[in-house]
Scaffold this motif. Structure first.
Motif, PDB file in Angstrom:
ATOM      1  N   GLY A 324      84.559   6.759  36.815  1.00  0.00           N
ATOM      2  CA  GLY A 324      85.669   7.043  35.913  1.00  0.00           C
ATOM      3  C   GLY A 324      85.986   8.519  35.935  1.00  0.00           C
ATOM      4  N   TYR A 382      96.550  -1.531  32.037  1.00  0.00           N
ATOM      5  CA  TYR A 382      95.687  -1.980  33.130  1.00  0.00           C
ATOM      6  C   TYR A 382      96.301  -3.190  33.833  1.00  0.00           C
ATOM      7  N   GLU A 457      91.569   1.072  38.050  1.00  0.00           N
ATOM      8  CA  GLU A 457      91.647   2.188  37.107  1.00  0.00           C
ATOM      9  C   GLU A 457      93.101   2.539  36.837  1.00  0.00           C
ATOM     10  N   ARG A 462      93.208   7.732  38.158  1.00  0.00           N
ATOM     11  CA  ARG A 462      92.724   7.523  39.528  1.00  0.00           C
ATOM     12  C   ARG A 462      93.415   8.433  40.530  1.00  0.00           C
ATOM     13  N   HIS A 487      87.698   1.570  34.736  1.00  0.00           N
ATOM     14  CA  HIS A 487      87.291   2.929  34.411  1.00  0.00           C
ATOM     15  C   HIS A 487      85.772   3.106  34.450  1.00  0.00           C
TER      16      HIS A 487
END
Length: 514
Positions: A324, A382, A457, A462, A487
């Motif tokens: 992450g 997400y 992610e 990212r 993450h």
């Protein structure tokens, strides 16, 4: 029979009876005495425990003070108004006495959000449970004794107070523990280490959890996210496999979880101090386990801390593993702001759009309330993915509760501190991260670097991580991408992490020159 002369000293019982009569003969003195007693207790407790009780010992002192204050108040002024007067005066004095403390759990209450209500419950609700409620019950008992002097006192109020106080004290005093490391037969493994211990870092006591099948194995230090998060139960449950080959160390950083009591003075909790704490802890672990270097695994905010620690003292670490990975908190927040605003426009969520526009681009002036609200939208950003079955099953079976507060590693008060740390430590540390940008500030690291990359992610995180890692200069660097991770890659992919450490990272780094 003898009689006492007018000038002879009164007996103790006579003095006590005189005190009981104050509320009738001189009610003003009785009221004043109760007010002074309640106010003095509030001020003294505020000076001693400005955030309320934050350790088991402080909680027991608070409970005892509540009982004494309540009983004396009830004896001096046995009136139903005392039940209201004493807690109001005490609470007002307590709030005035701790004006120097700051943070969501001690600032003026805000009732306009779930975050504000939670802060109110943690900062004042817990204190009300440990002090105000027992004190009111004790007032009732003291009043009953005063009213029935010379007669029979009803049994149920004292019995209720005694049983309730004893149960609460027992819950407070119940010790924390981390279970033993088990062998293949399900029994504690001989020679293993499983402990919660206190280490002095930067002049502050901080708690670490150490677990390993053998103290001779390499040491892996896990840096949790946040800032302000405590991950001890998750480290114990999800990284348990690693204990076969490593001494796995979880750490409640200053101001979090079991180390929440070390938050103050908050002015000394700086980013520089946090980085130095990592180095001091690494030195402690090297000395205790006889290792020339240790492995460093950082998760989210922990990845920020890990990069800075490795940059400052690379000689302490075999390798740095980022999960992450954070690069620039400000730029990430700005991209997330735009993503949430775009989501609101795309879905026709006018209320969300209006809220985001009112906040304006980060850094938010209304930290941490705005941050908490925006973080609450992350799940909507997400893309759908399914973490490994092992992760879902192990986490469910462990039943750690929200934020891991049901973990055995916490006492009753520390369970509260897990949430208080998320709020108060975050508020202290998060603004200090705004000027960091590893693309500019950390172009090189003198340790091997491994990036655990979750393909699911959020792109705001990212893309920056991949950009920085691509340009990073290091003696050795590798990236491992997982399609079914977001993450928290190290925890979601704990089985893959174990394999990578055992088969790739340790063989590539353990033999490197000192």
């Amino acid at each position: 029979m003898t009689t006492q002369g007018r000038n002879e000293p009164a007996t103790a019982s006579q003095t006590f009876r005189t005190g009981f009569r104050l509320h009738r003969s001189r009610p003003g003195i009785a009221v004043g005495g109760v007010v002074v007693l309640a106010a003095l207790g509030g001020v003294l407790l505020a000076l001693a425990f400005p955030r309320g009780p934050v350790t088991s010992g402080q909680a027991l002192v608070t409970l005892a003070a509540a009982l004494v204050t309540g009983l004396l108040s009830g004896l001096i002024l046995p009136s139903r108004w005392t039940w209201l007067l004493v807690p109001l005066v005490h609470a007002a004095a307590f709030e005035l006495g701790r004006l120097s403390a700051s943070g969501p759990t001690v600032d003026l209450p805000r009732l306009d959000s779930a975050y504000g209500l939670l802060a109110l419950g943690l900062g004042r609700g817990v204190y009300a449970l440990l002090f105000l409620l027992p004190m009111v019950l004790a007032v009732a008992v003291g009043s009953g004794i005063a009213r029935h002097r010379g007669g029979r006192v009803p049994r149920w109020p004292p019995a209720l107070l005694t049983l309730g106080s004893a149960a609460l004290a027992a819950g407070i005093a119940w010790p924390a523990r981390t279970p033993p490391v088990l062998g293949a037969d399900g029994r504690p493994l001989p020679g293993s280490v499983a402990e919660l211990t206190t280490v002095r870092l930067g002049g502050q006591d901080q708690t670490v959890m150490i677990r390993g099948a053998s103290p001779k194995n390499p040491v892996l230090l896990y840096l949790s996210g946040g800032p302000g998060q405590s991950d001890l139960p998750f480290v114990r449950v999800l990284l348990d496999d690693l204990t076969r080959d490593f001494v796995v160390v979880g750490w409640d950083q200053r101001g979090t979880g079991k180390s929440y009591a070390a938050l103050d003075p908050a002015s000394t909790l700086t980013l520089d101090r946090a980085v130095a704490d990592v180095g001091e802890l690494a030195e402690y672990l090297r000395g205790r386990f006889g290792q020339p270097k240790i492995y460093l695994l950082g998760e989210s905010w922990g990845s920020t801390l890990g990069v800075l620690a490795a940059q400052r003292r690379p000689e302490l670490y075999h390798a740095l593993i980022g999960s992450g990975q954070m690069v620039s908190q400000r730029e990430t927040d700005r991209r997330l702001y735009r993503d949430v605003l775009a989501l609101a426009v795309r879905t026709g969520d006018e209320k969300l759009a209006a809220t985001m526009r009112a906040y304006g681009e980060p850094p938010y002036a209304d930290t941490p309330y705005a941050n908490a609200f925006v973080m609450g939208q992350y799940e909507r950003l997400y893309r759908p993915y399914t973490p490994p079955t092992a992760y879902l099953e192990r986490g469910t079976r462990a039943n750690l509760g929200p934020w891991g507060i049901l973990g055995s590693e916490y006492t009753l008060i520390e369970k509260v501190n897990v949430l208080r740390g998320l709020m108060d430590m975050f508020t202290v540390m998060y603004p200090q991260l705004q000027e960091l940008d590893f693309r500019r500030d950390v172009p090189r690291l003198d340790v091997p670097v491994y990036l655990l990359d979750g393909a699911a992610e959020l792109t705001a995180r990212r893309d920056l991580a991949l950009e920085w890692f691509s340009a990073l200069q290091a003696p050795l660097k590798r990236r491992f991408t997982f399609g079914n991770a977001g993450h928290s890659v190290a925890l979601e992919q704990f089985q893959a992490l174990h394999r990578l450490l055992r088969e790739t990272i340790v063989p590539e780094t353990s033999g490197r020159p000192e």
